[in-house]
Write an enzyme that holds these catalytic residues in place. Structure first.
Site, PDB file in Angstrom:
ATOM      1  N   ARG A 194       0.841  -1.200   0.000  1.00 23.43           N
ATOM      2  CA  ARG A 194       0.000   0.000   0.000  1.00 23.43           C
ATOM      3  C   ARG A 194       0.882   1.258   0.000  1.00 23.43           C
ATOM      4  O   ARG A 194       0.476   2.305  -0.476  1.00 23.43           O
ATOM      5  CB  ARG A 194      -0.966   0.010   1.195  1.00 23.43           C
ATOM      6  CG  ARG A 194      -1.802   1.287   1.280  1.00 23.43           C
ATOM      7  CD  ARG A 194      -3.133   1.104   2.007  1.00 23.43           C
ATOM      8  NE  ARG A 194      -2.996   0.424   3.273  1.00 23.43           N
ATOM      9  CZ  ARG A 194      -2.449   0.967   4.380  1.00 23.43           C
ATOM     10  NH1 ARG A 194      -1.998   2.196   4.361  1.00 23.43           N
ATOM     11  NH2 ARG A 194      -2.373   0.262   5.485  1.00 23.43           N
ATOM     12  N   TYR A 240     -14.772  15.856 -16.909  1.00 24.76           N
ATOM     13  CA  TYR A 240     -15.123  14.438 -16.801  1.00 24.76           C
ATOM     14  C   TYR A 240     -16.156  14.294 -15.671  1.00 24.76           C
ATOM     15  O   TYR A 240     -15.993  14.899 -14.603  1.00 24.76           O
ATOM     16  CB  TYR A 240     -13.865  13.622 -16.516  1.00 24.76           C
ATOM     17  CG  TYR A 240     -14.168  12.165 -16.306  1.00 24.76           C
ATOM     18  CD1 TYR A 240     -14.493  11.354 -17.380  1.00 24.76           C
ATOM     19  CD2 TYR A 240     -14.163  11.607 -15.036  1.00 24.76           C
ATOM     20  CE1 TYR A 240     -14.799  10.014 -17.187  1.00 24.76           C
ATOM     21  CE2 TYR A 240     -14.468  10.274 -14.837  1.00 24.76           C
ATOM     22  CZ  TYR A 240     -14.785   9.484 -15.922  1.00 24.76           C
ATOM     23  OH  TYR A 240     -15.094   8.165 -15.731  1.00 24.76           O
ATOM     24  N   ASP A 286      -5.888  17.568 -16.074  1.00 27.83           N
ATOM     25  CA  ASP A 286      -6.156  16.174 -16.420  1.00 27.83           C
ATOM     26  C   ASP A 286      -5.751  15.995 -17.890  1.00 27.83           C
ATOM     27  O   ASP A 286      -6.388  16.538 -18.796  1.00 27.83           O
ATOM     28  CB  ASP A 286      -7.644  15.885 -16.195  1.00 27.83           C
ATOM     29  CG  ASP A 286      -8.028  14.437 -16.517  1.00 27.83           C
ATOM     30  OD1 ASP A 286      -7.351  13.813 -17.355  1.00 27.83           O
ATOM     31  OD2 ASP A 286      -9.026  13.952 -15.955  1.00 27.83           O
ATOM     32  N   LYS A 293      -7.074   4.719 -19.764  1.00 28.08           N
ATOM     33  CA  LYS A 293      -7.362   5.140 -21.128  1.00 28.08           C
ATOM     34  C   LYS A 293      -6.110   4.977 -22.005  1.00 28.08           C
ATOM     35  O   LYS A 293      -5.644   3.877 -22.163  1.00 28.08           O
ATOM     36  CB  LYS A 293      -7.910   6.564 -21.122  1.00 28.08           C
ATOM     37  CG  LYS A 293      -8.975   6.816 -20.034  1.00 28.08           C
ATOM     38  CD  LYS A 293     -10.277   6.048 -20.280  1.00 28.08           C
ATOM     39  CE  LYS A 293     -11.229   6.119 -19.079  1.00 28.08           C
ATOM     40  NZ  LYS A 293     -11.502   7.467 -18.576  1.00 28.08           N
TER      41      LYS A 293
HETATM   42  C1  LIG Z   1     -11.934   8.054 -17.393  1.00 29.99           C
HETATM   43  C2  LIG Z   1     -11.501   9.390 -17.000  1.00 29.99           C
HETATM   44  C3  LIG Z   1     -11.243   9.706 -15.655  1.00 29.99           C
HETATM   45  C4  LIG Z   1     -11.464   8.705 -14.537  1.00 29.99           C
HETATM   46  O1  LIG Z   1     -10.582   7.644 -14.654  1.00 29.99           O
HETATM   47  P1  LIG Z   1     -10.905   6.166 -14.093  1.00 29.99           P
HETATM   48  O2  LIG Z   1      -9.666   5.412 -14.446  1.00 29.99           O
HETATM   49  O3  LIG Z   1     -12.145   5.696 -14.762  1.00 29.99           O
HETATM   50  O4  LIG Z   1     -11.107   6.328 -12.624  1.00 29.99           O
HETATM   51  C5  LIG Z   1     -10.796  10.977 -15.365  1.00 29.99           C
HETATM   52  N1  LIG Z   1     -10.623  11.900 -16.331  1.00 29.99           N
HETATM   53  C6  LIG Z   1     -10.875  11.635 -17.617  1.00 29.99           C
HETATM   54  C7  LIG Z   1     -10.665  12.701 -18.627  1.00 29.99           C
HETATM   55  C8  LIG Z   1     -11.312  10.382 -18.005  1.00 29.99           C
HETATM   56  O5  LIG Z   1     -11.582  10.121 -19.276  1.00 29.99           O
END
Ligand SMILES: *Cc1c(COP(=O)(O)O)cnc(C)c1O
Length: 392
Positions: A58, A110, A182, A207
């Site tokens: 962890r 998001y 992000d 992603k």
């Molecule tokens: C999918 C996504 C998230 C969240 O990510 P997870 O891996 O699903 O928790 C945050 N920001 C963007 C732009 C995303 O496409």
């Protein structure tokens, strides 16, 4: 004969590393939750960072650390990896704010991030102001002396706007607020936000970094002081990334540039096709000159404009339903960035939590279809959209 009993042997056999003078070409998945120590003195030395070592997964794990090194190198900072993009985002926010602080966020984000800021921050006594960050004077007005974070996305979901990050960074500096970006949609192949003045970069590694729709992970990239602070918070909250998912993400990352190049090439081709289709009323893609924020996109993005686009069809929800349901190869998948082209309907998925009026006001209409353009041949992708749009 071994003098130990079978129950003892079953527990202790097969636990020593095989002797080898050579290194494996691909490092193994270290699934261990905990490490063993030769002595109390060695445990002291590891805890005090006098010798390198691991204690408990962890806190840190060798496989997770490899992913952190890799993403840090691509983004130009230190990194900490977590169980999902949301885990990384929440950890990075919790590391920075306390009761009485204020956050300014772009009004289209998001959906999970929007929910975190809208619903969870109030419980901590942290105020959040949502503002259209395309309007710099509105951003300047929203900033307060207690503003700690300006929260943005490089390519904003789902309208694919590219904000003027360097100008927003300038405004944030006036109150020493940190700019969080992000970078999930752009990936470091198209943009490295730290190089444009951002302080903290966030990724849903689920992603493009992974790119194969088979693992969940999230990464924070920032300077090493911030990462040390975030790691303390992350260890406490416990959104630990599994070594297996770290390993899969690291494997996917090796082809990031090849994949992003192809995603961007195919997305531009599809965007150009959709742009002149009579049943399509609007296309959002940063690479199109007709897109509102194309100027910022040219300034901030490199090597093309990414694999994500969205478009609006005639007929609102019914129109979107006809197109989505008529696509044959292209499946409805409420995520993105895999090898296959997929669609999503933002109003019914990522932005479901947003009140309808608020949603429509910021352009996420019922007729909006989002496309994660995949790695297939562009002609095959376009042919599928062509037959589906013909049903309208
Ligand atoms: C999918 C996504 C998230 C969240 O990510 P997870 O891996 O699903 O928790 C945050 N920001 C963007 C732009 C995303 O496409």
């Amino acid at each position: 004969m071994n003098s130990k009993h079978i129950s003892t042997l079953a527990v202790h056999a097969g636990t020593a590393s095989p002797a080898s003078a050579t290194e494996p070409k691909v490092l193994p998945i270290v699934a261990s939750s905990v490490w063993s120590f030769d002595s109390l003195a060695q445990l002291d030395d590891v805890y005090e960072n006098k010798v390198p070592g691991f204690v408990y997964s962890r806190i840190s794990n060798p496989t997770v650390e490899l992913l952190e090194q890799a993403v840090g190198m691509l983004e130009g900072g230190a990194a900490a990896a977590y169980a999902s993009g949301m885990a990384a985002i929440a950890t990075a926010i919790f590391a920075e704010v306390r009761q009485g602080d204020h956050i300014v966020a772009h009004h289209v984000l998001y959906g999970g991030t929007y929910a975190l800021l809208k619903n969870e921050m109030a419980k901590l006594g942290v105020e959040v102001t949502f503002v259209d960050c395309n309007d710099l004077s509105a951003v300047a007005q929203a900033i307060r002396p207690n503003t700690k974070i300006l929260y943005l996305e490089t390519i904003c979901n789902p309208l694919m706007e590219v904000l003027d990050i360097p100008a927003i960074v300038q405004l944030a500096r006036t109150v020493k607020a940190k700019v969080y970006v992000d970078n999930t949609f752009a990936s470091p192949y198209h943009c490295q936000p730290l190089a444009h003045g951002a302080d903290v970069v966030l990724h849903s590694a689920t992603k493009y970094l992974n790119g194969h729709s088979d693992a969940m992970a999230g990464v924070i990239v920032a300077d090493s002081d911030f990462i040390a602070k975030a790691k303390n918070v992350g260890t406490t909250y416990g959104a630990t990334l599994s070594p297996f998912d770290a390993w899969l993400t690291l494997r996917g990352l090796k082809t990031l540039a090849l994949r992003m190049h192809r995603h961007a090439e195919n997305a531009l081709a599809l965007a150009k096709y959709l742009q002149v289709h009579p049943k399509v009323t609007g296309v959002n893609y940063p690479g199109l000159e007709s897109t509102k924020t194309h100027g910022c996109a040219k300034k901030l993005l490199q090597n093309g404009f990414g694999g994500m686009l969205s478009f609006t069809v005639q007929g609102g929800l019914a129109g979107a339903r006809t197109v989505i349901d008529s696509l044959e190869m292209v499946k409805l998948v409420p995520s993105l960035a895999g090898p296959a082209t997929t669609t999503s309907h933002p109003a019914k998925t990522s932005h479901r939590a947003m009140p309808a009026a608020e949603r429509e006001a910021c352009g996420v209409s019922d007729g909006l279809i989002r496309v994660s353009v995949g790695l297939e041949e562009a002609a095959d992708i376009i042919a599928d959209f062509d037959q589906a749009l013909a049903k309208l």
